[in-house]
Design an enzyme around this catalytic site. Structure first.
Site, PDB file in Angstrom:
ATOM      1  N   GLU A 158       0.827  -1.210   0.000  1.00 26.14           N
ATOM      2  CA  GLU A 158       0.000   0.000   0.000  1.00 26.14           C
ATOM      3  C   GLU A 158       0.870   1.272   0.000  1.00 26.14           C
ATOM      4  OE1 GLU A 158      -4.235  -1.344   1.896  1.00 26.14           O
ATOM      5  OE2 GLU A 158      -2.755  -0.531   3.301  1.00 26.14           O
ATOM      6  N   GLU A 239      -6.740  -7.831  -1.049  1.00 22.20           N
ATOM      7  CA  GLU A 239      -7.330  -7.850   0.288  1.00 22.20           C
ATOM      8  C   GLU A 239      -8.825  -7.598   0.139  1.00 22.20           C
ATOM      9  OE1 GLU A 239      -5.538  -5.334   3.204  1.00 22.20           O
ATOM     10  OE2 GLU A 239      -3.513  -6.140   2.898  1.00 22.20           O
TER      11      GLU A 239
END
Length: 591
Positions: A158, A239
């Protein structure tokens, strides 16, 4: 030779289109004797792949230590995945977030203020290079191209949500990580992972790396966003948030099974690949939980149940069955179902021995003198507790600190007089009007795992003063409370009297017999805040602030006779009794 490649529209396993249906299962949040059980249950739900992060600081608690044994044996975990006939995805960071202490970044590294964390800075890159050099050979020999289970490896994590470095600097950093990864023999596809937002997907990747996204709803819309940034190749939600983590002092989070199943169905029907975050959350054993701070500091709870399909104690939930039914529409699912767990043993334990923390000299390193209050990082205390001492006068009246990270029990001549607490922005405590020895028992409640406060030091930060003066004469030392049972094993403990209230800070101990190898759930009603161990294993933190009402005790920790329960209570307990109960209690919910 087996192959796994990124095709024009699909993942290709041995040149055939392959839809990855994966679930997150963190080896570091599960007792190693239970890894095979959790992996088997993932397969029974219809998953074909296991994904795991790798926390750098878990394997390297100090700069000169790197541990791949026991509960840190990533190679054994991946071998068990292969034994189950499944594949694996490995996400080694160096930053992982994961609601883990410091996001996986070692505190010994961030303690050097010259290090540029998550940047192409020489000291940071040298440390990362050393980490990957030690870790990745374990992964390399287990790649699918060498007959192992590993399909893909992630670069960073991320990164599009972190920092605002210019694009050339970001790309230089990511490409350096690619080079370090390839240099260790990683030949399977590399990928990045960012939230399904245009800005983050733009900032967090490289044209030559496959982009994946994170989201938990609105699958069609989020896949369309990802496709704008990944024009060719398979779409993957790395995710799929089917639950959420819990923080102390807040409610237990739930995500409705029906909505999760519906969004998963849409994703799989569109041909997308998926990694459920989490399939099985597990537990933040020891002092491993992280924290968030967006103006309000919130440490993560010990339970990382995550409202996942497989509960913290390994039970298949309603969500397990709902998602299994969806997966069965798109891929083969085994006929077998997991057996429901039997109720855990239920009984009380009297903690008949107790020892005041201040009387346990074995727990304290030699005190050092300072002309100001040092941080815990300056004392090389990377987690846990530290003790600070100074003398105050009758006219001092109040203690005021510039910043506390994260919480301190304030005592005068051994008697508690108040609490300093980062979470409630409490920075002042009134003092009794007498001369005496002022002590601060400071707890690092978890290092921030997300955002710009990653890498900040712990302890007493900045100045400390009273109504009349700045306090400049201090003694301080790390306090090894996390190792209390081990350090006090040969020491006699005073026998307590009765079952009445207990004043802290204090260690209490009791012995019990039970069913060996059976999971247990420890309940500490009437206790306030502290740590709990069973047979020397630190289960984690408990806190009456909730939401979690029980601590999970994995069955492999229990024997039939002579089990030891030790509890550190920082404040006070209503009784000297603890309970084991039949089922977990994760607390009140928002639904």
């Amino acid at each position: 030779m087996p192959t796994f490649e990124i095709g024009e529209r699909d993942f290709l396993l041995d040149d055939r289109p392959h839809q990855v249906i994966s679930g997150a299962l963190h080896y570091f949040r599960v007792h190693p004797d239970l890894w095979a059980d959790r992996i088997r249950k993932a397969k029974l739900m219809g998953l074909n792949t296991i994904e795991t992060y790798v926390p750098w600081n878990f394997h390297a608690p100090e700069a000169d230590v790197f541990d791949l044994t026991g509960r840190r044996d990533l190679g054994r975990f991946l071998d068990l995945v292969a034994d189950a006939g499944m594949h694996a995805i490995v996400r080694p960071g160096p930053y992982i977030c994961a609601e883990w202490d410091g996001g996986g970044l070692p505190a010994w590294l961030s303690a050097d203020q010259r290090v540029g964390m998550r940047r192409h800075e020489p000291r940071f890159m040298a440390a990362v290079g050393g980490y990957l050099e030690r870790l990745l050979p374990v992964v390399a020999e287990r790649q699918v191209t060498r007959g192992g289970p590993v399909l893909m490896v992630q670069i960073e994590n991320e990164y599009g949500a972190y920092g605002d470095d210019p694009a050339p600097d970001r790309e230089r950093y990511l490409r350096a990580l690619v080079d370090l990864t390839r240099a260790q023999g990683i030949e399977v596809p590399l990928f990045t992972c960012d939230q399904a937002e245009d800005a983050m997907l733009t900032r967090g990747g490289l044209p030559e790396l496959h982009k994946t996204a994170t989201f938990g709803s609105r699958s069609t819309e989020r896949l369309a966003t990802l496709r704008r940034h990944q024009p060719t190749g398979p779409l993957m939600c790395m995710e799929f948030w089917n639950g959420w983590f819990d923080s102390w002092g807040m409610e237990h989070h739930l995500a409705p099974s029906e909505a999760n199943a519906r969004d998963l169905d849409v994703l799989l029907a569109a041909g997308g690949s998926v990694n459920l975050y989490m399939f099985h959350g597990g537990t933040n054993f020891g002092l491993t939980n992280g924290a968030n701070d967006k103006g309000l500091y919130r440490p993560i709870a010990t339970s990382y149940d995550y409202d996942a399909p497989l509960a913290e104690h390994g039970a298949a939930t309603e969500k397990f069955h709902a998602m299994r039914a969806v997966i069965a529409k798109h891929a083969p699912v085994p006929d077998e179902l997991p057996e429901p767990p039997a109720p855990a043993p239920a009984f009380d334990v009297a903690l008949t021995e107790h020892l005041l923390v201040g009387e346990a000299a074995e727990l304290l390193e030699p005190m050092r003198s300072y002309d100001r209050a040092p941080s815990m990082d300056e004392m090389r205390q990377w987690s846990g507790f530290a003790l600070y001492r100074t003398r105050v006068r009758a006219d001092d009246a109040v203690l005021v600190v510039e910043e506390i990270r994260d919480r301190a029990v304030v005592m005068l001549d051994g008697e508690p007089v108040g609490v300093l607490d980062r979470g409630t922005h409490t920075r002042a405590v009134a003092l009794p009007k007498r001369d005496g020895l002022l002590e601060l028992l400071i707890e690092d409640q978890g290092r921030v795992n997300y955002g710009p406060r990653i890498g900040e030091p712990k302890g007493l930060i900045g100045t400390a003063r009273t109504a009349t003066r700045e306090l400049t004469e201090w003694e301080a030392a790390p306090l090894a409370l996390d190792r209390a049972p081990e350090l006090l094993a040969s020491r006699p403990w005073p026998e307590g009297s009765g079952r009445g209230p207990l004043a802290g800070p204090v260690l209490a101990r009791g012995v019990f017999d039970t069913v060996a190898e059976a999971d247990h759930h420890l309940r500490l009603d009437g206790w306030t805040k502290g740590l709990a161990w069973v047979n020397g294993e630190l289960l984690g933190r408990y806190w009456s602030a909730g939401p979690t009402g029980t601590l999970y005790v994995p069955g492999p920790l229990l024997r039939e006779r002579g089990n030891e329960l030790v509890v550190l209570e920082l404040h006070g307990a209503a009784s000297r009794t603890a309970s084991f109960v039949e089922a977990p209690d994760l607390g009140i919910t928002a639904l």
